[in-house]
Motif scaffolding. Sequence first.
Motif, PDB file in Angstrom:
ATOM      1  N   VAL A  33       0.713  -1.021  -0.180  1.00 41.47           N
ATOM      2  CA  VAL A  33       0.017  -0.150   0.244  1.00 41.47           C
ATOM      3  C   VAL A  33       0.987   1.248   0.062  1.00 41.47           C
ATOM      4  CG1 VAL A  33      -1.596   1.379   1.440  1.00 41.47           C
ATOM      5  CG2 VAL A  33      -1.885  -1.198   1.119  1.00 41.47           C
ATOM      6  N   PHE A 157      -4.438  -0.485  -7.575  1.00 41.06           N
ATOM      7  CA  PHE A 157      -5.611   0.143  -7.173  1.00 41.06           C
ATOM      8  C   PHE A 157      -5.562   1.645  -6.715  1.00 41.06           C
ATOM      9  CE2 PHE A 157      -5.869  -4.355  -5.982  1.00 41.06           C
ATOM     10  CZ  PHE A 157      -7.277  -4.699  -6.084  1.00 41.06           C
ATOM     11  N   TYR A 189      -1.646  -0.603  -4.098  1.00 41.35           N
ATOM     12  CA  TYR A 189      -2.578  -0.070  -3.746  1.00 41.35           C
ATOM     13  C   TYR A 189      -2.505   1.096  -3.030  1.00 41.35           C
ATOM     14  CZ  TYR A 189      -7.299   0.187  -0.983  1.00 41.35           C
ATOM     15  OH  TYR A 189      -8.663   0.485  -0.735  1.00 41.35           O
TER      16      TYR A 189
END
Lengths: 361, 272
Positions: A33, A157, A189
Motif C-alpha cells: 500500500v 488500485f 494499492y
Amino acid sequence: MASVDIVNVKKSFDRAEILRGVSIHIQDGEFVVLVGPSGCGKSTLLRMIAGLETISSGEIKIGDQLVNDFTPRDRDVAMVFQNYALYPHMTVAGNMAFSLKLRGIDRAEIDRRVARAAEILGLTALLDRRPRHLSGGQRQRVAMGRAIVRDPRVFLFDEPLSNLDAKLRVAMRSEIKDLHQRLKTTMVYVTHDQIEAMTMADRIVVMRDGRVEQTGEPLELYDTPANLFVAGFIGSPAMNFLKGTIEVADRTGFVADTGTFVPLPPSPTHGELAGRPLVLGIRPEHLRIADGAAGGFEVGVKIVEPTGSETQVTATANGADLIALFRERHTVRQGDQLHLTPTHFHLFDGQNGARLASVSI
Amino acid sequence: MNKNNRLQNALFYVVVVFISLVVLFPFLWMLSSSFKTQTDIIAWPPKLIFSPTLQNYAKVFGEQDFLKYFINSTVVGGLAVGLSLVIGLPAAYAISRFTQRRLALFILLARLMPGISFLMPWYIIASRLDLMDTYVALVLSHMLIALPIVVWIMSAYFNSIPVELEESAMVDGATRQYAFWAIILPMSGPGIITAVTLSFIFSWNNFMFSQVLSMEKTKTLPIAVYNFVSYAEVDWGGVMAAAVAIMAPAIILTMIFQKFVVKGLTMGAVKG
C-alpha cells in the motif's frame, strides 16, 4: 504474477517535481500500500507503473522486463480507478469481457472467465445490468471483476474505496484483502487513509513530497516510525507530540517548551540527549493515569468520548492538547484535573525529525 | 394556493405570452402571408381576416423545381456535416484531452469572423479550379460553417467524460484510437446529435456561400427564394411560402432533438 521494481524514479511536470527519486522493491504476490497525504506523488507513481504517465528518469521493471517505454496495453497490468471508470454503454458482463475480447480470446473462454469472476464477487445476478443501475458497492465490484478476469501480472488500485460510505468501505476492505489471499497476485494499492493501509497491507510505503519516508510492515511502522512524519501519519488518533528538552540534573524527565514536566525513569540514552532540542512522542493508548501526583504530569480534561470498548480523553497541559485512550473505564469528567504518565514513548530529533529512541517503561 | 400566488401565476403567463408574441411575430406574419394573395399582402391596413389560398405553395412546388433545391440543400448540408464529423470528432477529442485551448479558440475564430471575408478567396479558388456550381466547392465552403460547431460542441462534451474511461480501456489492452472508437464515441450520442442538428441547420440556412458558389445546377433552398424576386416585382406570397417550406425541416429537426440540444449545449457549462 510478477515482482515490481521501482528504481530511483523521478517525475516532473513542467518545473514542478512530483517524484524526487523513489525506489521500491515489490515482491511477487505481495500486497503493498502506498500511503501519504494528497500531493505526495503516490497516485502519479501508480499511474507510472500502469503506463499512463511517462517516467522522467529512473527505471520501472515488471518481472525482469524493463517497461519504461511500454504502452499500458503491453504491460499486462490491471487497474481499478477511484471513480470505477465503468463503460456506461456496456453491461456488467460486457465491461468484464472488454479486455478479453481485445486479446482475441474465444467466446466460450470469455464466458467461463466472466462467470468465474462474477461468482467470486457475487455479481452473477447482475451480469446483464448496466452500470447506472448498480449501487456504489456493486460498481466497485464490477471494476474489480474487470481486473480479475484478465489474470494480470499486477493489480493496481487507485483509492478504490474513497467514493463509498464508511460502512461499505470497511466491508470492501476485507473483501479486497480476502481477494488477495485467494488470487495471490501482486497488488499495489494507493490510499490516503492510513487505516486502509494498516489493515490491508503486507507492507506499507509512506510517502511525502515525492519521497519515500519509510517502508515496512504495518506494525513495524506503528511501533518504530522512522521520523516525526510517519509517527504522526500512522495511527488514529494520532500520536501526541511535545517539543522540549531532556533534563537529567536534579529531576529526570522531559521539559516541554510550554513548561509541562513529564517525569521519566532514568535511562542511559537520556544523558546523551540532554540539552538537545527534541520532540517527545506518546501514542494515546500509551498514556495511563498516574498513581500519585508525583508520578505524572498534570492535565485538565476538555472532552470525554466513551465508545464502550474504550474512552478517548482530550486534555490540555499548559495549552498543549493531548489525547489519551483508555481501555479500562475511568470516571473522568470535563474539567477534572488528572495526572498522566507514559508507558511507552519515542524521542525524535527536534531539527530533522528522525527517531532517536523508543522506550518502554 | 392563495390568492397572491394565483395572481403571480397569471402575471407570469401574461409576460410569457407577450414575449412569445414579440419573438414569434415575424414568423407568424410570414406564415399568414404565405396563405394570402398578393393583393391581401400589400393591403393597408393589414388584413387579419382573409380567405386563405394555397396558390403560393402551388407555385413553390409546381412552377419552381423545389424538389431539386431541396435535394441540393440536403446533399450539401449532409455531406458538409458528415465530413465535419469525420474530421471534427477526432480533432475535438484531441483538443479536449491534450488541452489545446489556443487551437480551439483559433477554430472558433473561423466561426466568429464574418463569413464574407472568406467569400473572395472561395470564389477565386473555386473559379480557378473550375469548381463553380459543383457540390465539391459548396460542401467545402459549408464545412467552414459546420466544422467549428462540431469541434466546439464536441470538445466541451468530451471534457465532461472522465478521462479514466479511456485510461481504463488502455490498461485493458486498447490503443487510444480504439478506446476513442469503442468507448468514447458510443457515449457521445447527445453531443453528436446537438452538433449535427446545429451545424446542419446553419448549413441549411446559409445564403452567402451558396449565392456565390452555386448556379443553376447546385442551387440550394435559400437561393431558390430569390427566384420569386424579379426586376419588375417581388412575388411576396411565393417568397413567404418558400421561406415556410425551407424553415419547416429546421423547425422539425429542432423540435425532435431539442432535449439533446439543450443538454449538449449546457454540457461542460455546469462542470467547473
